[in-house]
Design a protein around this motif. Structure first.
Motif, PDB file in Angstrom:
ATOM      1  N   VAL A 225     108.105  33.370  61.674  1.00 23.41           N
ATOM      2  CA  VAL A 225     108.356  34.801  61.254  1.00 23.41           C
ATOM      3  C   VAL A 225     109.144  35.474  62.350  1.00 23.41           C
ATOM      4  O   VAL A 225     109.009  35.435  63.638  1.00 23.41           O
ATOM      5  CB  VAL A 225     106.667  35.309  61.709  1.00 23.41           C
ATOM      6  N   ARG A 226     109.978  36.196  61.715  1.00 25.07           N
ATOM      7  CA  ARG A 226     111.010  36.622  62.523  1.00 25.07           C
ATOM      8  C   ARG A 226     111.183  38.330  62.269  1.00 25.07           C
ATOM      9  O   ARG A 226     111.676  38.731  60.856  1.00 25.07           O
ATOM     10  CB  ARG A 226     112.507  36.109  62.316  1.00 25.07           C
ATOM     11  N   LEU A 227     110.972  39.162  63.069  1.00 25.95           N
ATOM     12  CA  LEU A 227     111.337  40.548  62.967  1.00 25.95           C
ATOM     13  C   LEU A 227     112.432  41.168  63.552  1.00 25.95           C
ATOM     14  O   LEU A 227     113.047  40.457  63.941  1.00 25.95           O
ATOM     15  CB  LEU A 227     110.049  41.411  63.517  1.00 25.95           C
ATOM     16  N   GLY A 228     112.805  42.250  62.858  1.00 23.05           N
ATOM     17  CA  GLY A 228     114.094  42.955  63.175  1.00 23.05           C
ATOM     18  C   GLY A 228     114.215  44.332  62.821  1.00 23.05           C
ATOM     19  O   GLY A 228     113.913  45.239  63.647  1.00 23.05           O
ATOM     20  N   ASP A 229     114.856  44.614  61.606  1.00 21.31           N
ATOM     21  CA  ASP A 229     114.636  45.930  61.103  1.00 21.31           C
ATOM     22  C   ASP A 229     114.706  45.937  59.576  1.00 21.31           C
ATOM     23  O   ASP A 229     113.985  44.772  58.749  1.00 21.31           O
ATOM     24  CB  ASP A 229     116.010  46.738  61.460  1.00 21.31           C
ATOM     25  N   PHE A 230     115.071  46.559  58.793  1.00 21.77           N
ATOM     26  CA  PHE A 230     115.086  46.756  57.170  1.00 21.77           C
ATOM     27  C   PHE A 230     116.516  46.571  56.475  1.00 21.77           C
ATOM     28  O   PHE A 230     116.585  47.180  55.360  1.00 21.77           O
ATOM     29  CB  PHE A 230     114.315  47.841  56.978  1.00 21.77           C
ATOM     30  N   SER A 231     117.433  46.265  57.260  1.00 22.44           N
ATOM     31  CA  SER A 231     118.697  46.155  56.874  1.00 22.44           C
ATOM     32  C   SER A 231     119.207  44.655  56.247  1.00 22.44           C
ATOM     33  O   SER A 231     118.596  43.725  56.673  1.00 22.44           O
ATOM     34  CB  SER A 231     119.617  46.615  57.607  1.00 22.44           C
ATOM     35  N   MET A 232     120.290  44.863  55.458  1.00 20.02           N
ATOM     36  CA  MET A 232     120.868  43.455  55.070  1.00 20.02           C
ATOM     37  C   MET A 232     121.342  42.773  56.147  1.00 20.02           C
ATOM     38  O   MET A 232     121.251  41.332  56.045  1.00 20.02           O
ATOM     39  CB  MET A 232     122.252  43.910  54.032  1.00 20.02           C
ATOM     40  N   SER A 233     122.159  43.349  57.186  1.00 15.16           N
ATOM     41  CA  SER A 233     122.485  42.630  58.185  1.00 15.16           C
ATOM     42  C   SER A 233     121.374  42.028  59.150  1.00 15.16           C
ATOM     43  O   SER A 233     121.615  40.750  59.511  1.00 15.16           O
ATOM     44  CB  SER A 233     123.185  43.417  59.177  1.00 15.16           C
ATOM     45  N   CYS A 234     120.412  42.635  58.986  1.00 15.47           N
ATOM     46  CA  CYS A 234     119.071  42.037  59.690  1.00 15.47           C
ATOM     47  C   CYS A 234     118.762  40.500  58.883  1.00 15.47           C
ATOM     48  O   CYS A 234     118.539  39.652  59.489  1.00 15.47           O
ATOM     49  CB  CYS A 234     117.992  42.824  59.816  1.00 15.47           C
ATOM     50  N   GLY A 235     118.611  40.947  57.672  1.00 21.68           N
ATOM     51  CA  GLY A 235     118.249  39.832  56.678  1.00 21.68           C
ATOM     52  C   GLY A 235     119.337  38.665  56.906  1.00 21.68           C
ATOM     53  O   GLY A 235     118.682  37.230  57.155  1.00 21.68           O
TER      54      GLY A 235
END
Length: 340
Positions: A225-235
Motif C-alpha cells: 500500500v503506497r500513498l502519494g497523490d492523484f497524478s500520473m507521475s505519482c502512479g
C-alpha cells in the motif's frame, strides 16, 4: 461612434406608457391591452432593445446563475462532471459560473465570497475542504453560514456534523467490486496505489480494500500500500517502488485512472506485460481509460450523471421544493484488457 444605450424609460416615454407597463410586457408578468403591447413591442424591435439582465435581477432577485467550485481542471473526471451539470443547467435556464480552486482552501474562500457577491442562486461544491479528513472548524462554518442564505449541493464530499445536501457515488462499493473482480481472476496478492491519508475518498477506498481482503481470507501487506497523490507521475513513481520489492503483488488497484495510467507506463517501461505480469485497475472511468493500450479496467462513477443530479437537486432547492439530503449513485465495474 457608440450608439446611445436605450433604457426601459426611453421605451416607456416613446410609447406614452408607464415603466411598469413596459416591464409587464418584457417579463409577461401581467395582462396588457393588445394594442398597447403591440406598440411597445414595435418600439423594442425598432431600437433592438436588449433588457439589462443585471438590472432585472436586482428587481426579481433572480440572476439565473449557479456557482460551481471544483478542484482540478486537468483531471478529466471533474470536467466530465461539470459537462453533465452544464447540460442540465442549460435545459433549466441557468448559467454556470465555473471556479477552479486547485483544492486550495484560500482560493475556495475567495470564490465563495465572490460568488455570493455576484448573487448566484445556488452553489455546487466538489473537492477541497469537503474531502478533507480534518477540516478546520472555520472553513466548515464558512460553508454552513453561506448555506443559510443560498442552497449548496456537495458532490462526493461532506461536512461532518453538519447536514448538507449531497450527491455521491458509492466509492466503497466501487472498490469492493474491483477488488472482487481481481480476486475472482485468481489474484491473491493485490496492492493499492495513490491518494493521500488526508482525504476521505482515499480512506474510504482503503477501508473497502482491507475489508475485501479480509472477507476473502487474504493477507494485508503494508508494503503493498503506497500513498502519494492523484497524478500520473505519482502512479509511475509508486509502481517503480513496488517493482523493486522481492515479493511484489500480481495486481494493483489505483485511487483513480490517472494514477493507474502512470503505473501502467512504469510497468511497461520495465518490460512487463499487462495483465500477464501484473494486472492494473483504475477508478472513475474517464475517457482516458478506454483510450489506453491496453484499455484500462476501472469503475464508473457516472460522472455526467453526478453533475446532472447535482443541478436537478439544486434547482429544486432554489424553487423551495423538498429534497432528500443524500442521493447515492451505484458505481459500475468496467472490465477491460488491463485485468483480463
Amino acid at each position: 461612434m457608440f450608439l446611445e444605450s436605450i433604457t426601459v424609460y426611453d421605451i416607456a416615454r416613446e410609447a406614452n406608457v408607464s415603466v411598469a407597463t413596459v416591464s409587464r410586457v418584457l417579463n409577461d408578468t401581467a395582462p396588457v391591452r393588445t394594442s398597447t403591447r403591440l406598440k411597445i413591442m414595435a418600439i423594442i424591435e425598432k431600437h433592438k432593445f436588449q433588457p439589462n439582465a443585471l438590472a432585472r435581477s436586482l428587481v426579481n432577485k433572480k440572476t439565473g446563475m449557479i456557482g460551481v467550485l471544483f478542484p482540478d481542471s486537468t483531471n478529466m473526471f471533474f470536467p466530465e462532471v461539470f459537462g453533465g451539470a452544464e447540460r442540465a443547467a442549460q435545459k433549466l435556464g441557468y448559467t454556470l459560473f465555473l471556479c477552479n480552486t486547485f483544492s486550495n482552501c484560500s482560493r475556495e474562500s475567495e470564490y465563495l465570497n465572490s460568488l455570493c457577491e455576484r448573487q448566484v442562486e445556488g452553489l455546487i461544491f466538489m473537492g477541497g475542504r469537503i474531502n478533507a479528513r480534518h477540516c478546520p472548524d472555520a472553513l466548515v462554518q464558512e460553508v454552513v453560514d453561506i448555506q443559510k442564505k443560498i442552497p449548496i449541493v456537495l458532490i462526493n464530499g461532506s461536512l461532518p456534523g453538519h447536514p448538507c445536501y449531497r450527491v455521491k457515488t458509492d466509492e466503497y462499493l466501487g472498490t469492493q467490486l474491483i477488488m472482487q473482480h481481481l480476486i475472482d481472476r485468481g489474484h491473491r496478492s493485490i496492492g493499492f496505489l495513490g491518494g493521500t491519508a488526508e482525504t476521505t475518498t482515499t480512506l474510504e477506498k482503503l477501508q473497502a480494500y482491507k475489508r475485501t481482503l479480509g472477507a476473502n481470507n487474504l493477507s494485508y501487506r503494508k508494503e503493498w500500500v503506497r500513498l502519494g497523490d492523484f497524478s500520473m507521475s505519482c502512479g509511475s513513481t509508486l509502481m517503480q517502488q513496488l517493482l523493486t520489492l522481492p515479493n511484489r503483488p500480481t495486481a494493483v488497484i489505483c485511487i483513480n485512472d490517472y494514477v493507474a495510467i502512470g503505473a501502467m507506463k512504469a510497468a511497461i517501461s520495465q518490460g512487463m506485460h499487462i495483465p500477464e505480469d501484473i494486472a492494473i485497475a483504475g477508478f472513475d472511468d474517464t475517457q482516458l481509460a478506454s483510450a489506453m493500450n491496453p484499455e484500462l479496467t476501472t469503475v464508473s462513477q457516472h460522472s455526467e450523471q453526478l453533475g446532472r443530479q447535482a443541478v436537478s437537486i439544486l434547482s429544486k432547492l432554489i424553487q423551495k421544493e423538498k429534497v432528500k439530503k443524500l442521493t447515492v449513485l451505484e458505481p459500475k465495474l468496467m472490465v477491460r484488457q488491463s485485468t483480463q
